[in-house]
Write a protein that holds these residues in place. Sequence first.
Motif, mmCIF file in Angstrom:
data_model
loop_
_atom_site.group_PDB
_atom_site.id
_atom_site.type_symbol
_atom_site.label_atom_id
_atom_site.label_comp_id
_atom_site.label_asym_id
_atom_site.label_seq_id
_atom_site.Cartn_x
_atom_site.Cartn_y
_atom_site.Cartn_z
ATOM 1 N N LYS A 135 0.932 -0.943 -0.238
ATOM 2 C CA LYS A 135 -0.158 -0.465 0.001
ATOM 3 C C LYS A 135 0.417 0.728 -0.802
ATOM 4 C CE LYS A 135 -3.583 -1.527 2.516
ATOM 5 N NZ LYS A 135 -4.845 -1.710 3.021
ATOM 6 N N LYS A 136 0.939 2.027 -1.064
ATOM 7 C CA LYS A 136 1.111 3.339 -0.739
ATOM 8 C C LYS A 136 3.091 3.104 -1.172
ATOM 9 C CE LYS A 136 -2.075 6.299 0.853
ATOM 10 N NZ LYS A 136 -1.863 7.393 2.474
ATOM 11 N N ARG A 137 3.221 2.031 -2.094
ATOM 12 C CA ARG A 137 4.900 1.081 -2.427
ATOM 13 C C ARG A 137 5.323 0.847 -1.413
ATOM 14 N NH1 ARG A 137 5.732 7.036 -6.319
ATOM 15 N NH2 ARG A 137 4.949 5.905 -7.566
ATOM 16 N N GLU A 138 4.359 0.431 0.480
ATOM 17 C CA GLU A 138 5.480 0.498 1.059
ATOM 18 C C GLU A 138 4.555 -1.469 1.342
ATOM 19 O OE1 GLU A 138 6.090 2.574 5.114
ATOM 20 O OE2 GLU A 138 6.651 4.269 3.481
ATOM 21 N N LEU A 139 5.415 -2.121 2.191
ATOM 22 C CA LEU A 139 5.175 -3.120 2.054
ATOM 23 C C LEU A 139 4.357 -3.380 3.403
ATOM 24 C CD1 LEU A 139 5.929 -6.432 1.304
ATOM 25 C CD2 LEU A 139 7.581 -6.364 3.197
ATOM 26 N N VAL A 140 3.180 -3.870 3.792
ATOM 27 C CA VAL A 140 2.126 -3.733 5.016
ATOM 28 C C VAL A 140 2.084 -5.378 5.214
ATOM 29 C CG1 VAL A 140 1.700 -1.486 4.807
ATOM 30 C CG2 VAL A 140 0.548 -3.798 4.137
ATOM 31 N N ARG A 141 1.023 -5.463 6.409
ATOM 32 C CA ARG A 141 1.087 -6.816 6.470
ATOM 33 C C ARG A 141 -1.064 -6.551 6.476
ATOM 34 N NH1 ARG A 141 3.321 -9.829 11.726
ATOM 35 N NH2 ARG A 141 1.357 -10.416 11.602
ATOM 36 N N VAL A 142 -1.154 -7.935 5.968
ATOM 37 C CA VAL A 142 -2.657 -8.042 5.450
ATOM 38 C C VAL A 142 -3.384 -7.845 6.787
ATOM 39 C CG1 VAL A 142 -4.987 -8.369 5.164
ATOM 40 C CG2 VAL A 142 -2.829 -9.163 3.988
ATOM 41 N N ASP A 143 -2.656 -8.411 8.288
ATOM 42 C CA ASP A 143 -3.912 -8.621 9.234
ATOM 43 C C ASP A 143 -3.738 -6.764 10.074
ATOM 44 O OD1 ASP A 143 -0.901 -8.794 10.484
ATOM 45 O OD2 ASP A 143 -1.207 -10.092 11.467
ATOM 46 N N GLY A 144 -2.338 -6.166 9.467
ATOM 47 C CA GLY A 144 -2.309 -4.621 10.292
ATOM 48 C C GLY A 144 -1.277 -4.094 10.979
ATOM 49 N N LYS A 145 -0.854 -5.853 11.322
ATOM 50 C CA LYS A 145 0.762 -5.551 12.123
ATOM 51 C C LYS A 145 1.391 -4.810 11.761
ATOM 52 C CE LYS A 145 -0.669 -10.002 14.937
ATOM 53 N NZ LYS A 145 -0.509 -10.725 16.268
ATOM 54 N N LYS A 146 2.434 -4.699 12.707
ATOM 55 C CA LYS A 146 4.172 -3.932 12.142
ATOM 56 C C LYS A 146 5.109 -4.913 11.060
ATOM 57 C CE LYS A 146 7.301 -0.560 13.387
ATOM 58 N NZ LYS A 146 8.039 0.005 14.481
ATOM 59 N N VAL A 147 5.101 -4.434 10.479
ATOM 60 C CA VAL A 147 6.599 -5.383 8.774
ATOM 61 C C VAL A 147 7.951 -4.672 9.586
ATOM 62 C CG1 VAL A 147 7.260 -5.535 7.373
ATOM 63 C CG2 VAL A 147 4.633 -5.072 7.173
ATOM 64 N N THR A 148 8.837 -6.762 10.157
ATOM 65 C CA THR A 148 10.004 -6.551 10.819
ATOM 66 C C THR A 148 10.643 -7.530 9.584
ATOM 67 O OG1 THR A 148 8.901 -8.447 12.017
ATOM 68 C CG2 THR A 148 9.805 -5.617 13.075
ATOM 69 N N LYS A 149 11.539 -7.506 9.592
ATOM 70 C CA LYS A 149 12.496 -7.974 8.716
ATOM 71 C C LYS A 149 12.710 -9.347 9.440
ATOM 72 C CE LYS A 149 15.079 -4.633 6.723
ATOM 73 N NZ LYS A 149 16.146 -4.056 6.201
ATOM 74 N N LYS A 150 12.766 -9.163 10.710
ATOM 75 C CA LYS A 150 12.715 -10.933 11.315
ATOM 76 C C LYS A 150 10.955 -11.831 11.286
ATOM 77 C CE LYS A 150 13.662 -12.822 16.534
ATOM 78 N NZ LYS A 150 14.106 -12.073 17.754
#
Length: 68
Positions: free
Chosen positions: A47-62
Amino acid sequence: MGKKEKSSKGKLRKLPKTKCCVSKKRCDRCPIRMLKEGTLPEGYTVKKRELVRVDGKKVTKKRLQKVA
């Protein structure tokens, strides 16, 4: 340089970037390109050129490494 992660199927897989670099020629890890090809990990979208999670939680590399 670039790390490739193994999935459970045994083939190497590249992780998407967390933000698109907006280059004309899309890089191999571009989240927009990966979404179009269907290679983006499950539970993630762009969304808006950023990777996001479908469930709304924060995206972390881990977390991204665990899914991919």
